[in-house]
Design a protein around this motif. Sequence first.
Motif, mmCIF file in Angstrom:
data_model
loop_
_atom_site.group_PDB
_atom_site.id
_atom_site.type_symbol
_atom_site.label_atom_id
_atom_site.label_comp_id
_atom_site.label_asym_id
_atom_site.label_seq_id
_atom_site.Cartn_x
_atom_site.Cartn_y
_atom_site.Cartn_z
ATOM 1 N N VAL A 18 0.868 -1.180 0.000
ATOM 2 C CA VAL A 18 0.000 0.000 0.000
ATOM 3 C C VAL A 18 0.904 1.229 0.000
ATOM 4 O O VAL A 18 1.682 1.442 0.925
ATOM 5 N N ARG A 19 0.798 2.023 -1.033
ATOM 6 C CA ARG A 19 1.646 3.206 -1.160
ATOM 7 C C ARG A 19 1.270 4.239 -0.098
ATOM 8 O O ARG A 19 0.102 4.588 0.068
ATOM 9 N N GLY A 20 2.277 4.718 0.623
ATOM 10 C CA GLY A 20 2.067 5.766 1.612
ATOM 11 C C GLY A 20 1.387 5.311 2.893
ATOM 12 O O GLY A 20 0.908 6.143 3.655
ATOM 13 N N TYR A 59 4.997 8.753 9.801
ATOM 14 C CA TYR A 59 6.409 9.125 9.674
ATOM 15 C C TYR A 59 6.564 10.643 9.720
ATOM 16 O O TYR A 59 7.429 11.166 10.411
ATOM 17 N N ALA A 60 5.714 11.344 9.004
ATOM 18 C CA ALA A 60 5.796 12.801 8.954
ATOM 19 C C ALA A 60 5.542 13.427 10.324
ATOM 20 O O ALA A 60 6.135 14.441 10.667
ATOM 21 N N GLU A 61 4.672 12.828 11.116
ATOM 22 C CA GLU A 61 4.374 13.362 12.445
ATOM 23 C C GLU A 61 5.558 13.207 13.395
ATOM 24 O O GLU A 61 5.714 13.987 14.320
#
Length: 72
Positions: free
Chosen positions: A20-22, A28-30
Amino acid sequence: MKVMNNDSDMLEEYDFSKGVRGKYAKRYAEGTNVVFIDPDVAEYFPDHDAVNEALRSLITIMKKRRNRAAKQ
């Protein structure tokens, strides 16, 4: 081992058909704090330790100036 044609690091055995992409991108960004430094500034800092050291020095200077201003 056979290597895929379009990427020498990828082997044909790797199966991403159920991937599943992303899926973890938001999590991760958080948890990261990425800052991009302009190339002219980056010339003076060989690594993240040098950047952190410089910023800590700047914080010390800022605190001293703030304390002086508050005393006046």
